[in-house]
Write a protein that holds these residues in place. Structure first.
Motif, mmCIF file in Angstrom:
data_model
loop_
_atom_site.group_PDB
_atom_site.id
_atom_site.type_symbol
_atom_site.label_atom_id
_atom_site.label_comp_id
_atom_site.label_asym_id
_atom_site.label_seq_id
_atom_site.Cartn_x
_atom_site.Cartn_y
_atom_site.Cartn_z
ATOM 1 N N SER A 123 -7.135 2.693 12.327
ATOM 2 C CA SER A 123 -5.710 2.388 11.799
ATOM 3 C C SER A 123 -4.641 3.269 11.072
ATOM 4 C CB SER A 123 -5.464 1.210 12.400
ATOM 5 O OG SER A 123 -5.658 0.033 11.779
ATOM 6 N N ALA A 124 -4.074 3.120 10.953
ATOM 7 C CA ALA A 124 -3.007 3.962 9.563
ATOM 8 C C ALA A 124 -3.447 2.598 9.294
ATOM 9 C CB ALA A 124 -1.706 3.848 10.402
ATOM 10 N N LEU A 125 -2.875 1.829 7.313
ATOM 11 C CA LEU A 125 -2.714 1.440 6.655
ATOM 12 C C LEU A 125 -1.233 1.011 7.023
ATOM 13 C CD1 LEU A 125 -5.000 2.409 3.896
ATOM 14 C CD2 LEU A 125 -5.224 0.649 5.534
ATOM 15 N N SER A 126 -0.409 1.204 7.509
ATOM 16 C CA SER A 126 0.778 0.959 6.815
ATOM 17 C C SER A 126 0.771 0.017 7.729
ATOM 18 C CB SER A 126 1.844 1.786 7.793
ATOM 19 O OG SER A 126 1.107 2.678 8.776
ATOM 20 N N TYR A 127 0.622 -1.116 9.228
ATOM 21 C CA TYR A 127 0.816 -1.566 9.583
ATOM 22 C C TYR A 127 0.403 -3.356 8.948
ATOM 23 C CZ TYR A 127 -3.974 -3.050 9.980
ATOM 24 O OH TYR A 127 -5.158 -3.073 9.609
ATOM 25 N N LEU A 128 -0.148 -3.337 7.095
ATOM 26 C CA LEU A 128 -0.311 -3.498 6.435
ATOM 27 C C LEU A 128 0.156 -4.466 6.202
ATOM 28 C CD1 LEU A 128 -3.550 -2.440 4.777
ATOM 29 C CD2 LEU A 128 -3.388 -4.930 6.802
ATOM 30 N N LYS A 129 1.626 -3.982 5.474
ATOM 31 C CA LYS A 129 2.939 -3.571 5.046
ATOM 32 C C LYS A 129 3.608 -4.517 5.885
ATOM 33 C CE LYS A 129 5.668 -1.214 3.004
ATOM 34 N NZ LYS A 129 6.155 0.150 2.564
ATOM 35 N N LYS A 130 3.901 -3.795 7.299
ATOM 36 C CA LYS A 130 4.382 -4.246 8.283
ATOM 37 C C LYS A 130 4.125 -5.602 8.579
ATOM 38 C CE LYS A 130 6.414 -1.540 12.236
ATOM 39 N NZ LYS A 130 6.230 0.026 12.471
ATOM 40 N N ALA B 89 -15.701 -2.620 -0.279
ATOM 41 C CA ALA B 89 -14.907 -3.833 -0.179
ATOM 42 C C ALA B 89 -14.210 -3.623 -1.758
ATOM 43 C CB ALA B 89 -16.463 -4.211 -0.931
ATOM 44 N N LYS B 90 -14.590 -3.412 -2.740
ATOM 45 C CA LYS B 90 -13.652 -3.074 -4.154
ATOM 46 C C LYS B 90 -12.048 -3.011 -3.912
ATOM 47 C CE LYS B 90 -13.351 -2.384 -8.873
ATOM 48 N NZ LYS B 90 -12.164 -2.234 -8.931
ATOM 49 N N ALA B 91 -12.006 -1.383 -3.658
ATOM 50 C CA ALA B 91 -11.026 -1.299 -2.722
ATOM 51 C C ALA B 91 -9.873 -2.143 -1.837
ATOM 52 C CB ALA B 91 -11.154 0.708 -2.244
ATOM 53 N N VAL B 92 -10.764 -2.585 -1.356
ATOM 54 C CA VAL B 92 -10.216 -3.190 -0.001
ATOM 55 C C VAL B 92 -9.864 -4.307 -0.607
ATOM 56 C CG1 VAL B 92 -10.656 -4.931 2.567
ATOM 57 C CG2 VAL B 92 -11.294 -2.291 2.384
ATOM 58 N N GLY C 116 -2.765 -6.459 -4.110
ATOM 59 C CA GLY C 116 -1.700 -6.155 -4.369
ATOM 60 C C GLY C 116 -0.796 -6.210 -2.775
ATOM 61 N N LEU C 117 -1.614 -6.372 -1.867
ATOM 62 C CA LEU C 117 0.129 -7.252 -0.902
ATOM 63 C C LEU C 117 -0.079 -8.346 -0.781
ATOM 64 C CD1 LEU C 117 -1.693 -4.409 1.861
ATOM 65 C CD2 LEU C 117 0.651 -4.143 0.481
#
Ligand code: C2E
Ligand code: MG
Ligand code: MG
Ligand code: MG
Length: 284
Positions: free
Chosen positions: A187-194, A220-223, A229-230
Motif C-alpha cells: 500500500s501507499a505510505l500516504s494513508y499513514l498521514k491521512k 526496521a530502522k527506517a520504519v 516522525g509522524l
C-alpha cells in the motif's frame, strides 16, 4: 520420461489438493457451529515498554478449540469466516468477551491494561460497526481508552473514504488505533498521514534475524524513524530473542511483543503479569 514425471506430479498434486480441500471443508462446516458449541477461545499476549520493562498492553488473539483437530490457529480460519461473512458475528463476540474480561480485571483491582483487538476489513463493510461497538462498550461499561483496534494496511486499498469515516468515529469514542503487520502488505505510505492512527506494528518478518540481516535492520530502522516522525508509537511483533530486543532498543523502538516475553496465554496466565510490573531484564 517427461510424461511420467508429470503424471507423478499430478498425482501428488491432486492428493495434496484433496487433503487441503478436505480440511478446508471440514473447517468450513465446523465453523458454522463453533460459536453455538462454545468452541471459540481468546488468548492474550503481553506487550512490553522497552525503555521501562513495564507491561503496557496485551493483544487478544482468537483460537478455535476443535474437538478433533485441537487448537486451530486463526491463520487457518479467519479467511474462511471473512469470505462467508461469519467474521461479523465472531468479531462482535471477541469484542464483547474482551470488554468483559478487561472490566473483570479492573473490578478485581488489577491496574488498567490496554487490550488490542484485531479487526478485519470485512467488519468495516458492516454498516452497524460503530453502533455495535458503542453498544458493547455501554453494556460492558468499559472505558474505551482501554481498547485498541488493530487494522491491516490492506484495508486502505479499498473503501478508503468509508474506512476513514469509521476510523474518525472510533477516535471520537476514545479508542486507540494501530496498523498491524506494517510492511507486509502493498500500500501507499500516504494513508499513514491521512488515517487517525496512534500506533504502528512492525511485522514479524522484519524482526526475524534483525541482528544479522542488514536488510531487515535497515527496514526496521527506517520504519521506526518514519513512525516517530509522524508522531506514532512503534511496537515490534514476533520478538523471540534477547538479541532482537537489544537491537530494537538501540533503534528506539517503543514496545515489543513476542515469544521472548510470552506466548499468548489464557486470561489466568495474564494475571501473573499484572503482579510484577517490571521485568528485570534491564538489569541483566
Ligand atoms: P497478528 O494480529 O499479527 O497477531 C500476531 C501473531 O503472531 C499471532 O498469531 C501470535 O500468536 C503470533 N506471534 C506472537 N509472537 C510471536 C513470535 O515471537 N514468533 C512468531 N513466529 N509468532 C508470534 P495467531 O494468534 O496465530 O494469529 C494470526 C493472525 O490471525 C493474527 O495476526 C491476526 O491477523 C488474526 N487474528 C487473530 N485473532 C483475530 C481476531 O479476533 N479477529 C480477527 N479479525 N483476526 C484475528
Ligand atoms: Mg494483531
Ligand atoms: Mg501482526
Ligand atoms: Mg496478521
Amino acid at each position: 520420461y517427461r510424461a511420467k514425471e508429470q503424471s507423478n506430479n499430478y498425482q501428488l498434486y491432486t492428493s495434496n489438493m484433496n487433503a487441503t480441500f478436505y480440511r478446508k471443508m471440514k473447517l468450513e462446516n465446523g465453523l458454522r457451529k463453533a460459536m453455538e458449541k462454545d468452541q471459540l477461545r481468546i488468548v492474550y499476549q503481553p506487550q512490553m515498554d522497552i525503555r521501562t520493562g513495564q507491561i503496557n498492553g496485551i493483544e487478544a488473539l482468537l483460537r478455535w478449540q476443535h474437538p478433533e483437530m485441537g487448537m486451530v490457529s486463526p491463520n487457518e480460519f479467519i479467511q474462511i469466516v471473512e469470505e462467508n461473512g461469519q467474521i461479523v458475528e465472531i468479531g462482535e463476540w471477541v469484542l464483547r468477551k474482551v470488554c468483559e474480561q478487561n472490566k473483570a480485571w479492573q473490578s478485581a483491582g488489577y491496574p488498567p491494561l490496554k487490550c488490542a483487538i484485531n479487526l478485519s476489513p470485512r467488519q468495516f463493510k458492516n454498516k452497524n460497526l460503530i453502533e455495535t461497538v458503542k453498544q458493547i462498550l455501554k453494556e460492558t461499561e468499559l472505558d474505551p481508552s482501554y481498547l485498541c483496534f488493530e487494522i491491516t494496511e490492506n484495508i486502505s486499498i479499498h473503501q478508503i473514504e468509508s474506512v476513514l469515516t469509521v476510523l474518525h468515529d472510533f477516535k471520537e469514542i476514545g479508542l486507540e488505533l494501530a496498523i498491524d503487520d506494517f510492511g507486509k502488505g502493498h500500500s501507499a505510505l500516504s494513508y499513514l498521514k491521512k488515517y487517525p492512527i496512534d500506533t504502528l506494528k512492525i511485522d514479524k518478518c522484519f524482526v526475524q534475524g534483525i541482528e544479522m540481516d542488514r536488510g531487515n535492520a535497515s527496514i526496521a530502522k527506517a520504519v521506526i524513524d518514519m513512525a516517530h516522525g509522524l508522531g506514532l508509537r512503534v511496537i515490534a511483533e514476533g520478538v523471540e530473542t534477547e538479541d532482537q530486543l537489544a537491537f530494537l532498543k538501540d533503534l528506539h523502538c517503543d514496545s515489543i511483543q513476542g515469544y521472548w516475553l510470552s506466548r499468548p496465554l489464557p486470561p489466568e496466565g495474564i494475571e501473573s503479569f499484572f503482579g510484577d510490573e517490571l521485568i528485570p531484564f534491564l538489569d541483566r
